[in-house]
Design a protein around this motif. Structure first.
Motif, PDB file in Angstrom:
ATOM      1  N   GLY A 121      -0.401  18.818  14.382  1.00 35.23           N
ATOM      2  CA  GLY A 121      -0.056  18.308  15.534  1.00 35.23           C
ATOM      3  C   GLY A 121      -0.558  16.931  15.786  1.00 35.23           C
ATOM      4  O   GLY A 121       0.017  16.126  16.133  1.00 35.23           O
ATOM      5  N   LEU A 122      -2.005  17.243  15.499  1.00 35.11           N
ATOM      6  CA  LEU A 122      -2.576  15.808  15.731  1.00 35.11           C
ATOM      7  C   LEU A 122      -2.185  14.689  14.799  1.00 35.11           C
ATOM      8  O   LEU A 122      -2.340  13.615  15.303  1.00 35.11           O
ATOM      9  N   ALA A 123      -1.831  15.024  13.429  1.00 37.27           N
ATOM     10  CA  ALA A 123      -1.196  13.830  12.583  1.00 37.27           C
ATOM     11  C   ALA A 123       0.014  13.336  13.400  1.00 37.27           C
ATOM     12  O   ALA A 123       0.249  12.163  13.028  1.00 37.27           O
ATOM     13  N   HIS A 124       0.698  13.842  14.125  1.00 36.62           N
ATOM     14  CA  HIS A 124       1.910  13.234  14.813  1.00 36.62           C
ATOM     15  C   HIS A 124       1.692  12.818  16.198  1.00 36.62           C
ATOM     16  O   HIS A 124       2.639  12.492  16.958  1.00 36.62           O
ATOM     17  N   SER A 125       0.321  12.604  16.794  1.00 37.77           N
ATOM     18  CA  SER A 125       0.245  12.567  17.993  1.00 37.77           C
ATOM     19  C   SER A 125      -0.233  11.029  18.235  1.00 37.77           C
ATOM     20  O   SER A 125      -1.226  10.656  17.557  1.00 37.77           O
ATOM     21  N   ALA A 126       0.287  10.186  18.844  1.00 34.41           N
ATOM     22  CA  ALA A 126      -0.161   8.687  19.157  1.00 34.41           C
ATOM     23  C   ALA A 126      -1.325   8.730  20.044  1.00 34.41           C
ATOM     24  O   ALA A 126      -1.867   7.761  20.356  1.00 34.41           O
ATOM     25  N   GLY A 162       5.951  -3.389   9.592  1.00 40.32           N
ATOM     26  CA  GLY A 162       6.860  -3.363   8.249  1.00 40.32           C
ATOM     27  C   GLY A 162       5.901  -3.561   7.254  1.00 40.32           C
ATOM     28  O   GLY A 162       4.808  -3.885   7.080  1.00 40.32           O
ATOM     29  N   GLY A 163       6.593  -3.872   5.942  1.00 39.88           N
ATOM     30  CA  GLY A 163       5.921  -4.256   4.824  1.00 39.88           C
ATOM     31  C   GLY A 163       4.972  -3.135   4.366  1.00 39.88           C
ATOM     32  O   GLY A 163       4.017  -3.435   3.495  1.00 39.88           O
ATOM     33  N   GLY A 164       4.900  -1.990   4.728  1.00 38.12           N
ATOM     34  CA  GLY A 164       3.851  -0.927   4.401  1.00 38.12           C
ATOM     35  C   GLY A 164       2.476  -1.072   4.913  1.00 38.12           C
ATOM     36  O   GLY A 164       1.455  -0.680   4.350  1.00 38.12           O
ATOM     37  N   LEU A 165       2.596  -1.742   6.213  1.00 35.66           N
ATOM     38  CA  LEU A 165       1.306  -2.015   6.712  1.00 35.66           C
ATOM     39  C   LEU A 165       1.121  -0.698   8.005  1.00 35.66           C
ATOM     40  O   LEU A 165      -0.022  -0.711   8.338  1.00 35.66           O
ATOM     41  N   SER A 166       1.992  -0.301   8.417  1.00 37.79           N
ATOM     42  CA  SER A 166       1.761   0.506   9.634  1.00 37.79           C
ATOM     43  C   SER A 166       1.493   2.061   9.330  1.00 37.79           C
ATOM     44  O   SER A 166       1.844   2.500   8.236  1.00 37.79           O
ATOM     45  N   PHE A 167       0.820   2.630  10.262  1.00 37.77           N
ATOM     46  CA  PHE A 167       0.233   4.008   9.985  1.00 37.77           C
ATOM     47  C   PHE A 167       1.627   4.835  10.386  1.00 37.77           C
ATOM     48  O   PHE A 167       2.438   4.558  11.148  1.00 37.77           O
ATOM     49  N   VAL A 168       1.954   5.846   9.224  1.00 35.35           N
ATOM     50  CA  VAL A 168       2.966   6.691   9.337  1.00 35.35           C
ATOM     51  C   VAL A 168       2.485   8.025   9.724  1.00 35.35           C
ATOM     52  O   VAL A 168       1.850   8.870   8.914  1.00 35.35           O
ATOM     53  N   ALA A 169       2.677   8.704  10.894  1.00 40.44           N
ATOM     54  CA  ALA A 169       2.158   9.761  11.360  1.00 40.44           C
ATOM     55  C   ALA A 169       2.776  11.020  10.196  1.00 40.44           C
ATOM     56  O   ALA A 169       4.188  11.142  10.108  1.00 40.44           O
ATOM     57  N   GLY A 170       1.973  11.782   9.883  1.00 38.65           N
ATOM     58  CA  GLY A 170       2.130  12.901   8.984  1.00 38.65           C
ATOM     59  C   GLY A 170       2.071  12.441   7.449  1.00 38.65           C
ATOM     60  O   GLY A 170       2.527  13.359   6.696  1.00 38.65           O
ATOM     61  N   ALA A 171       2.092  11.164   7.232  1.00 39.71           N
ATOM     62  CA  ALA A 171       2.389  10.928   5.683  1.00 39.71           C
ATOM     63  C   ALA A 171       1.168  11.496   4.954  1.00 39.71           C
ATOM     64  O   ALA A 171       0.079  11.538   5.534  1.00 39.71           O
ATOM     65  N   PRO A 172       1.302  11.574   3.521  1.00 40.32           N
ATOM     66  CA  PRO A 172       0.109  11.931   2.734  1.00 40.32           C
ATOM     67  C   PRO A 172      -0.881  10.948   2.703  1.00 40.32           C
ATOM     68  O   PRO A 172      -0.831   9.890   3.142  1.00 40.32           O
ATOM     69  N   LEU A 173      -2.323  11.525   2.288  1.00 37.78           N
ATOM     70  CA  LEU A 173      -3.511  10.655   2.708  1.00 37.78           C
ATOM     71  C   LEU A 173      -3.384   9.361   1.753  1.00 37.78           C
ATOM     72  O   LEU A 173      -3.661   8.622   2.363  1.00 37.78           O
ATOM     73  N   LEU A 198      -3.723   5.744   3.018  1.00 37.41           N
ATOM     74  CA  LEU A 198      -4.718   4.972   2.911  1.00 37.41           C
ATOM     75  C   LEU A 198      -4.442   3.627   2.135  1.00 37.41           C
ATOM     76  O   LEU A 198      -4.800   2.594   2.365  1.00 37.41           O
ATOM     77  N   HIS A 199      -3.344   3.623   1.412  1.00 35.81           N
ATOM     78  CA  HIS A 199      -2.572   2.499   0.675  1.00 35.81           C
ATOM     79  C   HIS A 199      -2.352   1.385   1.713  1.00 35.81           C
ATOM     80  O   HIS A 199      -2.550   0.221   1.923  1.00 35.81           O
ATOM     81  N   ARG A 200      -1.649   1.989   2.886  1.00 39.59           N
ATOM     82  CA  ARG A 200      -1.310   1.246   3.984  1.00 39.59           C
ATOM     83  C   ARG A 200      -2.381   0.594   4.871  1.00 39.59           C
ATOM     84  O   ARG A 200      -2.371  -0.575   5.146  1.00 39.59           O
ATOM     85  N   PHE A 201      -2.938   1.281   4.861  1.00 39.88           N
ATOM     86  CA  PHE A 201      -4.534   0.925   5.539  1.00 39.88           C
ATOM     87  C   PHE A 201      -5.094  -0.331   4.923  1.00 39.88           C
ATOM     88  O   PHE A 201      -5.604  -1.289   5.407  1.00 39.88           O
ATOM     89  N   VAL A 202      -5.404  -0.152   3.541  1.00 42.14           N
ATOM     90  CA  VAL A 202      -6.088  -1.096   2.872  1.00 42.14           C
ATOM     91  C   VAL A 202      -5.057  -2.483   2.805  1.00 42.14           C
ATOM     92  O   VAL A 202      -5.912  -3.578   2.846  1.00 42.14           O
ATOM     93  N   VAL A 203      -3.858  -2.481   2.619  1.00 42.85           N
ATOM     94  CA  VAL A 203      -2.948  -3.471   2.804  1.00 42.85           C
ATOM     95  C   VAL A 203      -2.853  -4.123   4.067  1.00 42.85           C
ATOM     96  O   VAL A 203      -3.158  -5.477   3.958  1.00 42.85           O
TER      97      VAL A 203
END
Length: 292
Positions: free
Chosen positions: A44-49, A200-211, A215-220
Motif C-alpha cells: 500500500g505504501l508504494a501507491h501512497s502519495a 511526461g517523457g518518462g520523468l515522473s514517479f509511477v506508484a507501484g512500478a518496478p524498481l 530508477l530509470h525515471r529518477f535518473v532521467v
C-alpha cells in the motif's frame, strides 16, 4: 609534526549509544529518501502519495533524539560554543548563494568543521546549520528535515576521511566537497521527486512500478532538471575548499588545541580543614602579606 597537530581533539565524544543512534537515524533517513525505490510494488505504501509527508514528520523527531543523545555527556560548553559559532557563520553564508545556479556557500564550512572536529561534530553542525539557515531565510517546510539530514551526512563524512596533510589534504577535501555536492543534490531530488507528477517523457514517479523502471525515471529526472545546479554546487565546494582550506583549517586546529576537548579532568582530594591553605587558594592580599 606532533601528535596534537596530527590529530586534534574531538569536540564531541561519540559514545556507543550515540554511535548507534546516528546509525539508526541514518538508516531511517535512507528509507525516507529512497522509499519509492525500496518498497514492494504490491504494498500500500508504494501507491501512497502521503508517504513523503509521513517521513517529513518522523525525521525531525529522530534527529531531535539523536542530537539529544549526542549532547548528553558528549558535549561540553566549549564544544557548544564552537558549534554555535560555526553554525551561525554557516547560516549567515548560505543566503549569499541561496542555491542560485547551484552556488551553495555553506557546504565548504561543513567539510572543514567536520574534518577538524570529527564525525560527531560534523553531523551536529550540518543539521544545526541548515536549521538555523531555514529560520533566517524562511525556508521552513517539509523539505527541511531532508536538508538537515543530508547536510549532517556531509559534515559526518568529512570527519571520517583518511588522515593526510598538506596539499594532499586540500585535494582530498576538495574532491570530497565535489562528490558531497553531487550526492546532496541527488538525495534532495529523491525527497520531492514523487510529487513531480505529470511531467511526461518518462520523468515522473509511477506508484507501484518496478524498481528498475522507477530508477530509470529518477535518473532521467535528475539529469534533466537538476544536474546543472548540482554541478554548480560541486564546483562551488571545490573552489571554496581550495581557497580557504589552509587558513580555516589552521584557525580551527589552533582553536581545538586551546580548547583541549579531550584533555582529562583530574579531581584532587580536599586537604585537612585545619591544614594551612596552599598559595593557590590564598587571595592576592594574603600572598602580599605573607613572609618570603
Amino acid at each position: 609534526m606532533s601528535a596534537a597537530d596530527a590529530r586534534p581533539g574531538r569536540a564531541i565524544r561519540m559514545r556507543p549509544r550515540s554511535t548507534v543512534a546516528v546509525a539508526l537515524v541514518s538508516l531511517a533517513g535512507l528509507v525516507a529518501f529512497g522509499w519509492p525505490l525500496l518498497v514492494d510494488p504490491s504494498s500500500g505504501l508504494a501507491h501512497s502519495a502521503d508517504a513523503p509527508l509521513v517521513f517529513a514528520l518522523v525525521l525531525p523527531l529522530l534527529l531531535a533524539v539523536v542530537l539529544a543523545e549526542i549532547a548528553e555527556g558528549g558535549m561540553d560548553v566549549k564544544a557548544v560554543a564552537m558549534l554555535g559559532v560555526l553554525s551561525a557563520v554557516g547560516a549567515a553564508l548560505r543566503p549569499l548563494g541561496a542555491g542560485t545556479a547551484g552556488l551553495e556557500t555553506v557546504f565548504f564550512l561543513l567539510v572543514l568543521g567536520g574534518r577538524v572536529f570529527g564525525a560527531g561534530f560534523g553531523f551536529v553542525q550540518g543539521a544545526v546549520t541548515l536549521f538555523a539557515s531555514a529560520l533566517i531565510t524562511g525556508g521552513v517546510g517539509p523539505w527541511l528535515p531532508f536538508q538537515m539530514l543530508g547536510a549532517a551526512w556531509v559534515g559526518m563524512g568529512a570527519g571520517l576521511l583518511p588522515r593526510v596533510r598538506g596539499k594532499a589534504e586540500v585535494a582530498l577535501l576538495a574532491g570530497y566537497g565535489a562528490l558531497a555536492g553531487l550526492a546532496y543534490g541527488f538525495l534532495l531530488n529523491l525527497s520531492f521527486w514523487p510529487f513531480s507528477t505529470g511531467m511526461g517523457g518518462g520523468l515522473s514517479f509511477v506508484a507501484g512500478a518496478p524498481l528498475l523502471e522507477n530508477l530509470h525515471r529518477f535518473v532521467v529526472f535528475s539529469l534533466a532538471t537538476s544536474l546543472g545546479w548540482d554541478l554548480g554546487r560541486a564546483l562551488t565546494n571545490v573552489v571554496l575548499v581550495s581557497v580557504t582550506a589552509r587558513p580555516v583549517l589552521g584557525a580551527l586546529r589552533r582553536a581545538a588545541r586551546r580548547a583541549a576537548f579531550e584533555a582529562p579532568v583530574a579531581f584532587e582530594e580536599a586537604g585537612d580543614a585545619d591544614a594551612p591553605a596552599s598559595p593557590r587558594s590564598r587571595s592576592p592580599g594574603e600572598l602580599a602579606q605573607s613572609p618570603p
